[in-house]
Design a protein around this motif. Structure first.
Motif, PDB file in Angstrom:
ATOM      1  N   ARG A  75       0.823  -1.206   0.000  1.00  0.00           N
ATOM      2  CA  ARG A  75       0.000   0.000   0.000  1.00  0.00           C
ATOM      3  C   ARG A  75       0.859   1.260   0.000  1.00  0.00           C
ATOM      4  O   ARG A  75       0.552   2.249  -0.686  1.00  0.00           O
ATOM      5  N   ALA A  76       1.972   1.213   0.734  1.00  0.00           N
ATOM      6  CA  ALA A  76       2.868   2.374   0.768  1.00  0.00           C
ATOM      7  C   ALA A  76       3.427   2.658  -0.611  1.00  0.00           C
ATOM      8  O   ALA A  76       3.497   3.813  -1.053  1.00  0.00           O
ATOM      9  N   ASP A  77       3.825   1.612  -1.308  1.00  0.00           N
ATOM     10  CA  ASP A  77       4.393   1.803  -2.638  1.00  0.00           C
ATOM     11  C   ASP A  77       3.341   2.346  -3.593  1.00  0.00           C
ATOM     12  O   ASP A  77       3.585   3.304  -4.330  1.00  0.00           O
ATOM     13  N   LEU A  78       2.148   1.764  -3.565  1.00  0.00           N
ATOM     14  CA  LEU A  78       1.073   2.229  -4.441  1.00  0.00           C
ATOM     15  C   LEU A  78       0.709   3.683  -4.147  1.00  0.00           C
ATOM     16  O   LEU A  78       0.583   4.505  -5.060  1.00  0.00           O
ATOM     17  N   ALA A  79       0.553   4.005  -2.860  1.00  0.00           N
ATOM     18  CA  ALA A  79       0.139   5.361  -2.496  1.00  0.00           C
ATOM     19  C   ALA A  79       1.209   6.384  -2.840  1.00  0.00           C
ATOM     20  O   ALA A  79       0.902   7.511  -3.245  1.00  0.00           O
ATOM     21  N   SER A  80       2.476   5.987  -2.696  1.00  0.00           N
ATOM     22  CA  SER A  80       3.540   6.946  -2.997  1.00  0.00           C
ATOM     23  C   SER A  80       3.682   7.175  -4.492  1.00  0.00           C
ATOM     24  O   SER A  80       3.989   8.283  -4.936  1.00  0.00           O
ATOM     25  N   VAL A  81       3.440   6.119  -5.293  1.00  0.00           N
ATOM     26  CA  VAL A  81       3.577   6.243  -6.754  1.00  0.00           C
ATOM     27  C   VAL A  81       2.321   6.840  -7.377  1.00  0.00           C
ATOM     28  O   VAL A  81       2.370   7.838  -8.082  1.00  0.00           O
ATOM     29  N   LEU A  82       1.185   6.212  -7.121  1.00  0.00           N
ATOM     30  CA  LEU A  82      -0.052   6.600  -7.794  1.00  0.00           C
ATOM     31  C   LEU A  82      -0.667   7.872  -7.209  1.00  0.00           C
ATOM     32  O   LEU A  82      -1.148   8.741  -7.938  1.00  0.00           O
ATOM     33  N   LEU A  83      -0.653   7.981  -5.874  1.00  0.00           N
ATOM     34  CA  LEU A  83      -1.302   9.106  -5.209  1.00  0.00           C
ATOM     35  C   LEU A  83      -0.337  10.209  -4.802  1.00  0.00           C
ATOM     36  O   LEU A  83      -0.754  11.241  -4.280  1.00  0.00           O
ATOM     37  N   ASP A  84       0.955   9.960  -5.009  1.00  0.00           N
ATOM     38  CA  ASP A  84       1.985  10.942  -4.652  1.00  0.00           C
ATOM     39  C   ASP A  84       1.843  11.362  -3.195  1.00  0.00           C
ATOM     40  O   ASP A  84       1.934  12.553  -2.851  1.00  0.00           O
ATOM     41  N   ASP A  85       1.602  10.380  -2.337  1.00  0.00           N
ATOM     42  CA  ASP A  85       1.389  10.626  -0.903  1.00  0.00           C
ATOM     43  C   ASP A  85       2.732  10.640  -0.174  1.00  0.00           C
ATOM     44  O   ASP A  85       3.360   9.594  -0.018  1.00  0.00           O
ATOM     45  N   PRO A  86       3.190  11.782   0.304  1.00  0.00           N
ATOM     46  CA  PRO A  86       4.497  11.853   0.961  1.00  0.00           C
ATOM     47  C   PRO A  86       4.524  11.165   2.320  1.00  0.00           C
ATOM     48  O   PRO A  86       5.601  10.901   2.859  1.00  0.00           O
ATOM     49  N   ALA A  87       3.349  10.889   2.878  1.00  0.00           N
ATOM     50  CA  ALA A  87       3.288  10.253   4.196  1.00  0.00           C
ATOM     51  C   ALA A  87       3.183   8.733   4.122  1.00  0.00           C
ATOM     52  O   ALA A  87       3.173   8.061   5.148  1.00  0.00           O
ATOM     53  N   ALA A  88       3.123   8.191   2.908  1.00  0.00           N
ATOM     54  CA  ALA A  88       2.820   6.764   2.744  1.00  0.00           C
ATOM     55  C   ALA A  88       3.840   5.858   3.429  1.00  0.00           C
ATOM     56  O   ALA A  88       3.471   4.891   4.111  1.00  0.00           O
ATOM     57  N   HIS A  89       5.104   6.154   3.267  1.00  0.00           N
ATOM     58  CA  HIS A  89       6.122   5.262   3.832  1.00  0.00           C
ATOM     59  C   HIS A  89       6.158   5.350   5.360  1.00  0.00           C
ATOM     60  O   HIS A  89       6.360   4.341   6.042  1.00  0.00           O
ATOM     61  N   GLY A  90       5.942   6.533   5.878  1.00  0.00           N
ATOM     62  CA  GLY A  90       5.874   6.669   7.328  1.00  0.00           C
ATOM     63  C   GLY A  90       4.683   5.937   7.906  1.00  0.00           C
ATOM     64  O   GLY A  90       4.774   5.305   8.978  1.00  0.00           O
TER      65      GLY A  90
END
Length: 217
Positions: free
Chosen positions: A179-194
């Motif tokens: 989910r972190a990878d998807l959110a960071s790539v597709l949604l450009d979510d800077p908080a995804a990995h945290g």
């Protein structure tokens, strides 16, 4: 006795190995964005230091290229995610180190399209079984088996509760990372990995880990 022929043969082999690796380095990046089906000898020749016929000579067929790309991606993944944590003690420390290395791998875009295996798993999910699909399936199963082994080592060392269901815990860990990878790539979510780091830490603490062993920051 002359040794020029073997030396020449060795030199050609080394050049061939370097060329193959250079092509695969470009191919794994392209596949992480365009998918394995998007790989063609022609499109790859446009970005690799080899022409179309040279690439065909290296891999023989599109399927041969795809299989080589999956194998190469496994090498890249191991170097980025598995190897950095090998200096940690077996069990919880190595498991946590592997999780952190995975998050760094995703955050740093080791593959242009994010996690290579998340991308191609979606692509081959419903595909008719065959060598390429099986290569991806094997890679994913081997990854899960490695994490399960680390969890079980943590249980054996008393770092995780004896009642821990290793497969279930790994399912939760995988879900957070994907989910972190998807959110960071597709949604450009800077908080995804945290968020993923906190989710995995919470799951490990719920399984008996000391909070100090899995710091969220």
């Amino acid at each position: 006795m002359s040794t020029s022929a073997p030396a020449a043969t060795d030199g050609r082999r080394l050049r061939g190995d370097r060329t193959r690796r250079a092509v695969l380095d470009r191919a794994v990046q392209a596949a992480s964005v365009e998918g394995l089906e998007g790989l063609t000898f022609g499109s790859l020749a446009a970005v690799a230091p080899v022409n179309k016929s040279g690439i065909a000579g290296l891999f023989g067929s599109k399927e041969g290229l795809q299989l080589a790309v999956v194998a190469h991606a496994r090498e890249v993944f191991r170097a980025a995610v598995v190897v950095p944590a090998l200096d940690e003690e077996p069990g919880l420390a190595r498991l946590w180190g592997t999780v952190l290395a995975w998050l760094d791998y995703s955050r740093a875009r080791v593959f242009d399209g994010g996690c290579f295996f998340r991308a191609v798993a979606t692509e081959v999910d419903a595909r008719t079984p065959g060598p390429v699909r099986e290569a991806v399936v094997t890679a994913l199963r081997d990854w899960d088996a490695y994490l399960v082994r680390l969890v079980r080592e943590g249980v054996e060392r008393g770092e995780l509760a004896g009642r821990t269901d290793a497969e279930q815990l790994v399912f939760v860990v995988d879900a957070a990372l994907d989910r972190a990878d998807l959110a960071s790539v597709l949604l450009d979510d800077p908080a995804a990995h945290g968020r993923a780091r906190r989710a995995v830490a919470d799951a490990l603490v719920a399984a008996g880990a000391s909070p100090a062993a899995v710091p969220v920051a």
